[in-house]
Motif scaffolding. Structure first.
Motif, mmCIF file in Angstrom:
data_model
loop_
_atom_site.group_PDB
_atom_site.id
_atom_site.type_symbol
_atom_site.label_atom_id
_atom_site.label_comp_id
_atom_site.label_asym_id
_atom_site.label_seq_id
_atom_site.Cartn_x
_atom_site.Cartn_y
_atom_site.Cartn_z
ATOM 1 N N TYR B 543 -2.518 -2.677 0.716
ATOM 2 C CA TYR B 543 -3.282 -1.907 1.691
ATOM 3 C C TYR B 543 -3.466 -2.721 2.957
ATOM 4 C CZ TYR B 543 -6.797 -4.829 -0.501
ATOM 5 O OH TYR B 543 -7.457 -5.918 -1.010
ATOM 6 N N GLY B 544 -3.756 -2.043 4.024
ATOM 7 C CA GLY B 544 -4.006 -2.731 5.282
ATOM 8 C C GLY B 544 -4.625 -1.778 6.278
ATOM 9 N N VAL B 583 -1.664 2.504 2.708
ATOM 10 C CA VAL B 583 -1.832 2.200 1.293
ATOM 11 C C VAL B 583 -0.456 2.321 0.653
ATOM 12 C CG1 VAL B 583 -2.910 2.848 -0.890
ATOM 13 C CG2 VAL B 583 -4.174 3.118 1.227
ATOM 14 N N GLY B 584 -0.069 1.289 -0.059
ATOM 15 C CA GLY B 584 1.225 1.317 -0.726
ATOM 16 C C GLY B 584 1.052 1.133 -2.218
ATOM 17 N N TYR B 585 2.040 1.576 -2.959
ATOM 18 C CA TYR B 585 1.972 1.443 -4.409
ATOM 19 C C TYR B 585 3.377 1.196 -4.944
ATOM 20 C CZ TYR B 585 0.982 2.484 -9.306
ATOM 21 O OH TYR B 585 0.862 2.380 -10.674
ATOM 22 N N THR B 586 3.478 0.221 -5.823
ATOM 23 C CA THR B 586 4.763 -0.078 -6.456
ATOM 24 C C THR B 586 4.584 -0.015 -7.963
ATOM 25 O OG1 THR B 586 5.364 -1.549 -4.634
ATOM 26 C CG2 THR B 586 6.589 -1.805 -6.684
ATOM 27 N N GLY B 588 7.233 -0.449 -10.919
ATOM 28 C CA GLY B 588 8.630 -0.653 -11.310
ATOM 29 C C GLY B 588 9.556 -0.360 -10.142
ATOM 30 N N ALA B 589 10.444 0.576 -10.357
ATOM 31 C CA ALA B 589 11.443 0.902 -9.336
ATOM 32 C C ALA B 589 10.928 1.913 -8.322
ATOM 33 C CB ALA B 589 12.691 1.462 -10.007
ATOM 34 N N LEU B 590 9.704 2.372 -8.526
ATOM 35 C CA LEU B 590 9.132 3.391 -7.640
ATOM 36 C C LEU B 590 8.252 2.734 -6.582
ATOM 37 C CD1 LEU B 590 8.855 6.603 -7.470
ATOM 38 C CD2 LEU B 590 6.641 6.226 -8.571
ATOM 39 N N THR B 591 8.464 3.061 -5.321
ATOM 40 C CA THR B 591 7.590 2.567 -4.256
ATOM 41 C C THR B 591 7.133 3.726 -3.393
ATOM 42 O OG1 THR B 591 9.465 2.168 -2.785
ATOM 43 C CG2 THR B 591 8.718 0.306 -4.108
ATOM 44 N N ILE B 629 8.216 7.931 -0.205
ATOM 45 C CA ILE B 629 8.328 7.582 -1.621
ATOM 46 C C ILE B 629 9.801 7.348 -1.933
ATOM 47 C CG2 ILE B 629 8.369 10.036 -2.328
ATOM 48 C CD1 ILE B 629 6.894 9.091 -4.914
ATOM 49 N N GLY B 630 10.066 6.269 -2.653
ATOM 50 C CA GLY B 630 11.454 5.938 -2.944
ATOM 51 C C GLY B 630 11.626 5.455 -4.365
#
Lengths: 164, 671
Positions: B543-544, B583-586, B588-591, B629-630
């Protein structure tokens, strides 16, 4: 520059300068994580040693377990062996001093001697790492010790270390 | 010819200087970052430094940041940095400014790719879509805030954006990218940096993109004439080699071809066609006790065609020789000599001949480690400028008035105090000069018939004084291990003397002839603050949030009538408040990342047609949101969905086209 507009920032700048007090460097004993960071300096030794880079971990008599802990923390690019004070360190690109051994007379030209801050400050080691709370690392280099072992770093790296 | 001579001289010098037994090294950013646990930069002083040691407010956007943002263009990526303002004029066109003073064709920001300027000398502007770089080949973008003229010379007055790509001698990275979305967006791109062997590396990239132009907005009939869809094409190639144990060399060539709607400095839209080409050579030699010697020479070619104005071309040639040397344990000095020559064919209805200038410059930087916790850096630069007119139209000015030479000094000074290993206090001072553009000096020459027998001349002003920007700044940064992040605040005060006021409807009389020309238009002062905090958790959440305050007060000698007659207005033109949150979320392979931003109202000038009186248009404050989302497959394939400006179908952000909501998908494959 006589513009009154800048008087307040100038005062602030002067105050900042006045507040700049000397803070002592924190000494940290070398452990596995510190050693793992310290050996990254070998990537900047000139000429570059071939990988895996041979490293000798020198421990005091009976302290082999401490050496093994450090050996386990080093990456796959390092081929480490643990030796006691009087052991064979020939062929190693770097020597990590874990205990109180003084390797000054035993190291050959081109061997980077890594140890804790006390070792580096005493000139028995050429390089020490300070791991900071922020997660950053600071490399301390004893210039005299480094010159004695004829180890040369890449100039960009050299400009980033804290020289003593 | 100049570049060739400099190249020969430098090659000879390097061959004489080199010592044996060491390998010359350009900076291995990746390996140094891995060793020091933070980004390494040369952006503030020309000397390698960890980011927290740099005597400048600096933000480094990493390759990971670019990828996590999901964004597809440089202005939008930069716009999320505290203190950076973006004016989006169209689907492909935007201006970027640091610490206010944004305007159409913003001339205050120097932009470099691997040290080569991509700032175009004709109008002194940056066409971001013409920068021949793919996002996938960028290692880091360094945003230096505040004037750094003593390091970079003329025009690094608001700051510098230094784009650094992967170095094929050290890095192996490649990606093929396809992107498509609403509003006709289609894009393909390819980039690869690879080692060919221990002593040779190559990098290449290419890309093409197109989209429908934004459709909504209050455009004049004059503006509507320029409405066409944007498209851009770019390609670049570079080879880096370890030539000897002590010398590294590199050659880079680039090309871009861009067609897009653009807002001109005169505050009207035009459709522009830009063709840029560049060639650059670098040599770095480890000269032992003499230091690290670098020679860089490049030439930029620009062909431009503005649908409503005219076409011409510019060449810019730069050669630099520098020596970075350490004295003892506490002193580092960098000495640099630079030669710059540019040339542009005059354009507009009565154009003839060409105009250009030579600049010889010398500079010195001294970094002194006063104590283990305090460093003091000073830099000074002298630029010797001489204009080179060649048969240009000058009437009613005497031709001799174009024989101008100037000497200007720039300074930077910075104290960095690190009382603990998490705290950094910074105080800096900067004085930089903003040179007039080629167009402003004399690149335009035309006439308009305003009454029977009366002709109005449109021409440059060789007497235009460089703007002088002075800045004081205090900064504090604290690493916050408890949240795996950091917080920081910058406070700055800035003053601009000799503001440049571009052509408008303001007619002057020179030698009893009415003219439209550029003038110095007074002064402007500003102060501001940037506050930011960011962190991340072990659970994969990052987050930032940042807040930017900017306050500008103009004291102009132009635009004093009821309606502005020149496109110059800074007071109120930058939002006083800007907030960026993410706000970011990771997992596993999902970001995934979500962004929310707010900027307060601003007032910008707009002309209905070229050289007409302008109107002050108030742009209300607005919120905007984006998300991405990737998913990264083990094969190296990534699929990503991104949305920008999602809160409404379109948003009024400038006095022109409204920014449209965009949704797009990106498929990329690492190789």
């Amino acid at each position: 520059m006589s513009d009154r507009y800048f008087q307040a920032p100038l005062r602030a700048l002067a105050a900042t300068l006045a507040l700049c007090l000397l803070a002592p460097t924190q000494a940290l004993a070398i452990d596995g994580p510190s050693a793992a960071v310290a050996v990254k300096a070998l990537n900047f030794v000139q000429p570059k040693p071939a990988k895996p880079i041979p490293v000798a971990i020198v421990v005091d008599a009976g302290q082999t377990a401490a050496g093994d802990a450090i050996k386990g923390a080093l990456g796959a690019d390092i081929a480490a062996k643990v030796v006691e004070g009087g052991g064979d360190i020939a062929g190693a690109a770097a020597v990590i001093v874990v205990g109180k051994a003084d390797m000054t007379a035993k190291t050959a030209a081109g061997q980077l001697v890594i140890g804790d801050m006390a070792c580096m400050e005493a000139g028995r080691c050429a390089l020490s790492v300070e791991r900071q709370a922020s997660g950053a690392a600071k490399y301390h280099v004893n210039s005299a010790a480094l010159a004695k072992t004829a180890v040369a770093f890449d100039k960009n790296f050299q400009m980033l270390v804290t020289a003593h | 010819m100049y570049a060739k001579n400099m190249l020969l001289a430098a090659t000879g010098a390097a061959a004489l200087l080199v010592a044996t037994g060491t390998q010359a090294q350009t900076i291995d950013y990746g390996m140094l970052q891995d060793a020091f646990g933070q980004a390494v930069t040369t952006g503030a002083t020309g000397k390698p430094q960890v980011q927290s040691d740099a005597p400048a407010a600096m933000h480094i956007i990493t390759a990971e940041d670019i990828k996590a943002s999901g964004l597809d263009n440089l202005p939008d990526i930069l716009g999320r940095v505290a203190g950076v303002d973006v004016l989006r004029w169209g689907a492909a066109s935007a201006d970027v400014a640091v610490r206010g003073y944004n305007q159409a064709g913003n001339p205050r920001l120097l932009v470099l790719v691997n040290g080569r300027q991509v700032y175009a000398d004709h109008y002194a502007l940056v066409t971001w879509s013409a920068i021949p770089v793919q996002l996938s080949e960028i290692r880091q973008i360094e945003v230096v805030k505040g004037p750094v003229g003593a390091i970079y010379g003329f025009n690094a007055v608001a700051g510098v954006v230094n784009i650094i790509t992967y170095n094929p001698l050290y890095d192996t990275a490649g990606a093929a990218t396809a992107r498509f979305g609403n509003h006709g967006q289609r894009e393909i791109g390819l980039s690869k940096a690879m080692k060919l062997n221990d002593k040779l590396g190559a990098r290449f990239s290419a890309g093409y993109k197109e989209a429908d132009e934004f459709e909504q907005g209050r455009l004049s009939s004059f503006d509507r004439l320029s409405m066409r869809d944007p498209e851009s094409l770019s390609a670049s190639g570079a080879v880096m080699a370890q030539l000897t144990d002590t010398i590294q060399g590199g050659i880079e060539v680039t090309h871009s071809d861009v067609k897009q709607l653009e807002m001109m400095p005169s505050a009207v839209y035009t459709f522009q066609h830009f063709k840029t080409t560049s060639a650059k050579v670098d040599l770095t030699a480890d000269a032992g006790a003499i230091g690290l010697v670098n020679f860089t020479a490049y030439r930029n070619w620009l062909d431009f065609d503005y649908s409503s104005i005219g076409s011409s071309n510019v060449t810019t040639t730069v050669a630099q020789l520098s020596d970075l040397i350490q004295f003892g344990t506490d002193h580092t000095v960098k000495l640099t000599g630079e030669f710059r020559h540019n040339e542009m064919d005059q354009f507009l209805s009565e154009a003839r001949g060409s105009i250009g200038y030579d600049v010889w410059a010398v500079s010195g930087m001294w970094d002194w480690k006063v104590t283990p916790t305090l460093s003091f850096t000073n830099a000074a630069r002298l630029d010797f400028f001489e204009m080179k007119p060649d048969g240009i139209g000058t009437f009613p000015r005497p031709a001799s008035s174009y024989d101008v030479s100037r000497t200007k000094a720039s300074f930077n000074s910075g104290l960095v105090y690190k009382p603990t290993d998490v705290d950094t206090v910074r105080a800096t001072y900067g004085l930089a000069n903003q040179l007039a553009s080629l167009v402003e000096l004399g690149g335009l020459y035309g006439t308009q018939t305003v009454a029977p027998g009366v002709r109005l001349y449109i021409l440059g002003n060789p007497d235009l004084k460089p703007s002088e920007i002075t800045s004081f700044e205090l900064g504090y940064t604290r690493a916050l291990p408890a949240i795996n992040g950091n917080a920081g605040i910058n406070l700055f005060r800035q003053k601009t003397d000799n503001v440049k006021a571009f052509l408008g409807a303001d007619t002057l009389i020179i030698n009893r002839v009415p003219v439209l020309t550029v003038v110095n238009g007074g002064e402007s002062k500003s102060w501001g603050a940037e506050v930011e905090v960011e962190g991340k958790t072990d659970a994969g959440v990052s987050y930032g949030v940042s807040y930017t305050f900017t306050d500008i007060n103009d004291n102009l000698t132009v635009n004093r009538g009821a309606a502005p007659t020149r496109p110059v207005l800074f007071e109120g033109a930058t939002p006083r408040h800007k907030v960026e949150g993410k706000v970011g979320y990771t997992l596993g392979a999902l970001t995934a990342q979500a962004n929310l931003s707010y900027q307060s109202s601003r007032t910008l000038l707009k002309a209905p047609a070229a050289l007409q009186p302008l109107t002050a248009v108030k742009i209300d404050g607005y919120w905007s949101a984006g998300a991405t989302i990737g998913y990264q497959f083990e094969s190296g394939t990534e699929i990503r969905l991104t949305g920008t400006d999602m809160l409404r179908p379109d948003t009024l952000t400038v006095p022109g086209l409204r920014t449209e909501r965009r949704l797009y998908a990106t498929v990329s494959q690492k190789f």
